[in-house]
Write an enzyme that holds these catalytic residues in place. Sequence first.
Site, PDB file in Angstrom:
ATOM      1  N   CYS A 139     -32.884  -4.582 -35.709  1.00 58.72           N
ATOM      2  CA  CYS A 139     -32.562  -5.722 -36.588  1.00 58.72           C
ATOM      3  C   CYS A 139     -33.829  -6.195 -37.293  1.00 58.72           C
ATOM      4  O   CYS A 139     -33.789  -6.545 -38.483  1.00 58.72           O
ATOM      5  CB  CYS A 139     -31.935  -6.865 -35.803  1.00 58.72           C
ATOM      6  SG  CYS A 139     -30.181  -6.625 -35.406  1.00 58.72           S
ATOM      7  N   ASN A 160     -27.335   8.218 -28.635  1.00 60.47           N
ATOM      8  CA  ASN A 160     -27.370   7.924 -27.210  1.00 60.47           C
ATOM      9  C   ASN A 160     -26.666   6.606 -26.947  1.00 60.47           C
ATOM     10  O   ASN A 160     -26.844   5.638 -27.688  1.00 60.47           O
ATOM     11  CB  ASN A 160     -28.819   7.846 -26.723  1.00 60.47           C
ATOM     12  CG  ASN A 160     -29.515   9.191 -26.798  1.00 60.47           C
ATOM     13  OD1 ASN A 160     -28.927  10.209 -26.441  1.00 60.47           O
ATOM     14  ND2 ASN A 160     -30.749   9.208 -27.272  1.00 60.47           N
ATOM     15  N   HIS A 206     -29.381  -0.899 -30.476  1.00 57.13           N
ATOM     16  CA  HIS A 206     -28.791  -1.123 -31.809  1.00 57.13           C
ATOM     17  C   HIS A 206     -28.333   0.255 -32.254  1.00 57.13           C
ATOM     18  O   HIS A 206     -29.160   1.201 -32.295  1.00 57.13           O
ATOM     19  CB  HIS A 206     -29.854  -1.709 -32.754  1.00 57.13           C
ATOM     20  CG  HIS A 206     -29.401  -1.939 -34.167  1.00 57.13           C
ATOM     21  ND1 HIS A 206     -29.543  -3.160 -34.809  1.00 57.13           N
ATOM     22  CD2 HIS A 206     -28.849  -1.103 -35.089  1.00 57.13           C
ATOM     23  CE1 HIS A 206     -29.091  -3.067 -36.059  1.00 57.13           C
ATOM     24  NE2 HIS A 206     -28.661  -1.820 -36.247  1.00 57.13           N
ATOM     25  N   HIS A 260     -29.561   9.786 -34.521  1.00 58.97           N
ATOM     26  CA  HIS A 260     -30.732  10.632 -34.734  1.00 58.97           C
ATOM     27  C   HIS A 260     -30.297  11.819 -35.596  1.00 58.97           C
ATOM     28  O   HIS A 260     -29.350  12.527 -35.233  1.00 58.97           O
ATOM     29  CB  HIS A 260     -31.249  11.190 -33.407  1.00 58.97           C
ATOM     30  CG  HIS A 260     -31.721  10.168 -32.414  1.00 58.97           C
ATOM     31  ND1 HIS A 260     -33.049   9.925 -32.170  1.00 58.97           N
ATOM     32  CD2 HIS A 260     -31.044   9.332 -31.591  1.00 58.97           C
ATOM     33  CE1 HIS A 260     -33.181   8.986 -31.245  1.00 58.97           C
ATOM     34  NE2 HIS A 260     -31.963   8.613 -30.865  1.00 58.97           N
ATOM     35  N   HIS A 287     -27.726   3.697 -33.512  1.00 57.21           N
ATOM     36  CA  HIS A 287     -28.526   4.548 -34.407  1.00 57.21           C
ATOM     37  C   HIS A 287     -28.150   5.999 -34.173  1.00 57.21           C
ATOM     38  O   HIS A 287     -27.898   6.414 -33.038  1.00 57.21           O
ATOM     39  CB  HIS A 287     -30.025   4.340 -34.205  1.00 57.21           C
ATOM     40  CG  HIS A 287     -30.487   4.504 -32.789  1.00 57.21           C
ATOM     41  ND1 HIS A 287     -30.298   3.532 -31.832  1.00 57.21           N
ATOM     42  CD2 HIS A 287     -31.111   5.522 -32.161  1.00 57.21           C
ATOM     43  CE1 HIS A 287     -30.803   3.949 -30.683  1.00 57.21           C
ATOM     44  NE2 HIS A 287     -31.292   5.162 -30.850  1.00 57.21           N
ATOM     45  N   HIS A 303     -25.716  -5.537 -36.616  1.00 56.69           N
ATOM     46  CA  HIS A 303     -26.008  -5.163 -35.235  1.00 56.69           C
ATOM     47  C   HIS A 303     -24.754  -4.748 -34.478  1.00 56.69           C
ATOM     48  O   HIS A 303     -23.783  -5.505 -34.399  1.00 56.69           O
ATOM     49  CB  HIS A 303     -26.679  -6.311 -34.471  1.00 56.69           C
ATOM     50  CG  HIS A 303     -26.999  -5.924 -33.066  1.00 56.69           C
ATOM     51  ND1 HIS A 303     -28.204  -5.366 -32.711  1.00 56.69           N
ATOM     52  CD2 HIS A 303     -26.236  -5.941 -31.941  1.00 56.69           C
ATOM     53  CE1 HIS A 303     -28.172  -5.074 -31.425  1.00 56.69           C
ATOM     54  NE2 HIS A 303     -26.982  -5.415 -30.930  1.00 56.69           N
ATOM     55  N   CYS A 311     -33.753  -7.876 -31.232  1.00 57.08           N
ATOM     56  CA  CYS A 311     -33.450  -6.458 -31.447  1.00 57.08           C
ATOM     57  C   CYS A 311     -34.466  -5.827 -32.402  1.00 57.08           C
ATOM     58  O   CYS A 311     -34.630  -6.274 -33.538  1.00 57.08           O
ATOM     59  CB  CYS A 311     -32.036  -6.309 -32.000  1.00 57.08           C
ATOM     60  SG  CYS A 311     -31.642  -4.626 -32.484  1.00 57.08           S
ATOM     61  N   ASP A 337     -38.254   8.351 -37.460  1.00 56.06           N
ATOM     62  CA  ASP A 337     -38.533   7.978 -36.073  1.00 56.06           C
ATOM     63  C   ASP A 337     -40.047   7.938 -35.886  1.00 56.06           C
ATOM     64  O   ASP A 337     -40.763   8.829 -36.333  1.00 56.06           O
ATOM     65  CB  ASP A 337     -37.893   8.983 -35.108  1.00 56.06           C
ATOM     66  CG  ASP A 337     -37.825   8.448 -33.693  1.00 56.06           C
ATOM     67  OD1 ASP A 337     -36.715   8.224 -33.191  1.00 56.06           O
ATOM     68  OD2 ASP A 337     -38.909   8.248 -33.078  1.00 56.06           O
TER      69      ASP A 337
HETATM   70  P1  5GP Z   1     -32.840   6.068 -28.226  1.00 51.38           P
HETATM   71  O1  5GP Z   1     -33.660   6.522 -27.044  1.00 51.38           O
HETATM   72  O2  5GP Z   1     -32.436   4.612 -28.083  1.00 51.38           O
HETATM   73  O3  5GP Z   1     -31.697   6.970 -28.564  1.00 51.38           O
HETATM   74  O4  5GP Z   1     -33.803   6.198 -29.491  1.00 51.38           O
HETATM   75  C1  5GP Z   1     -34.666   5.211 -29.904  1.00 51.38           C
HETATM   76  C2  5GP Z   1     -35.606   5.861 -30.879  1.00 51.38           C
HETATM   77  O5  5GP Z   1     -36.278   4.842 -31.582  1.00 51.38           O
HETATM   78  C3  5GP Z   1     -36.680   6.729 -30.225  1.00 51.38           C
HETATM   79  O6  5GP Z   1     -36.577   8.055 -30.724  1.00 51.38           O
HETATM   80  C4  5GP Z   1     -37.993   6.055 -30.623  1.00 51.38           C
HETATM   81  O7  5GP Z   1     -39.012   6.981 -30.921  1.00 51.38           O
HETATM   82  C5  5GP Z   1     -37.588   5.256 -31.838  1.00 51.38           C
HETATM   83  N1  5GP Z   1     -38.373   4.053 -32.029  1.00 51.38           N
HETATM   84  C6  5GP Z   1     -38.703   3.127 -31.094  1.00 51.38           C
HETATM   85  N2  5GP Z   1     -39.407   2.121 -31.630  1.00 51.38           N
HETATM   86  C7  5GP Z   1     -39.517   2.417 -32.964  1.00 51.38           C
HETATM   87  C8  5GP Z   1     -40.160   1.740 -34.058  1.00 51.38           C
HETATM   88  O8  5GP Z   1     -40.739   0.665 -33.929  1.00 51.38           O
HETATM   89  N3  5GP Z   1     -40.079   2.350 -35.270  1.00 51.38           N
HETATM   90  C9  5GP Z   1     -39.431   3.541 -35.451  1.00 51.38           C
HETATM   91  N4  5GP Z   1     -39.439   4.053 -36.694  1.00 51.38           N
HETATM   92  N5  5GP Z   1     -38.818   4.199 -34.445  1.00 51.38           N
HETATM   93  C10 5GP Z   1     -38.859   3.648 -33.214  1.00 51.38           C
HETATM   94 ZN    ZN Z   2     -29.883  -4.995 -33.845  1.00 54.41          ZN
END
Ligand code: 5GP
Ligand code: ZN
Length: 118
Positions: A10, A88, A99, A103, A101, A49, A7, A33
């Site tokens: 994680c 999401n 995992h 926004h 999160h 997690h 993950c 982000d």
């Molecule tokens: P999801 O699409 O799952 O709701 O959002 C995942 C978010 O994680 C995306 O906005 C993406 O830009 C962010 N993200 C993906 N990989 C990384 C990373 O390695 N570091 C950081 N800081 N953000 C990440």
């Molecule tokens: Zn995780």
Amino acid sequence: MTTKDDCLFCKIVAGEIPSTKVYEDDRVLAFKDVNPMMPVHILVVPKSHYDNIADDVSDADMLAVMRAVGQVARDAGISQSGFRVVTNVGDDACQSVHHLHLHVLGGQQMNDGNPSLA
Ligand code: 5GP
Ligand code: ZN
């Protein structure tokens, strides 16, 4: 704290992958982000997690995450102007990191009532 080897978040929580940290307590980490969609785009994650918010999130972690959202917004200076919180879940919502999160998005005017990150 529960972790998953494969993950990404994680690994960020463990410090194995670098991030720009903006808030941390014993249960929560918040970081910028890597691909911001707004002037302020912060991800708030529980250190344990969970796949998403529909997972079996403990009361303590849920409370800590929600409290951290407010703290992060105040620290970023967007609590008065306004901000949006999005999480999401699954394929229909295009969750890409599995995992939990949240926004935290702000720093500019958003569309009225449009919850989409697209
Ligand atoms: P999801 O699409 O799952 O709701 O959002 C995942 C978010 O994680 C995306 O906005 C993406 O830009 C962010 N993200 C993906 N990989 C990384 C990373 O390695 N570091 C950081 N800081 N953000 C990440
Ligand atoms: Zn995780």
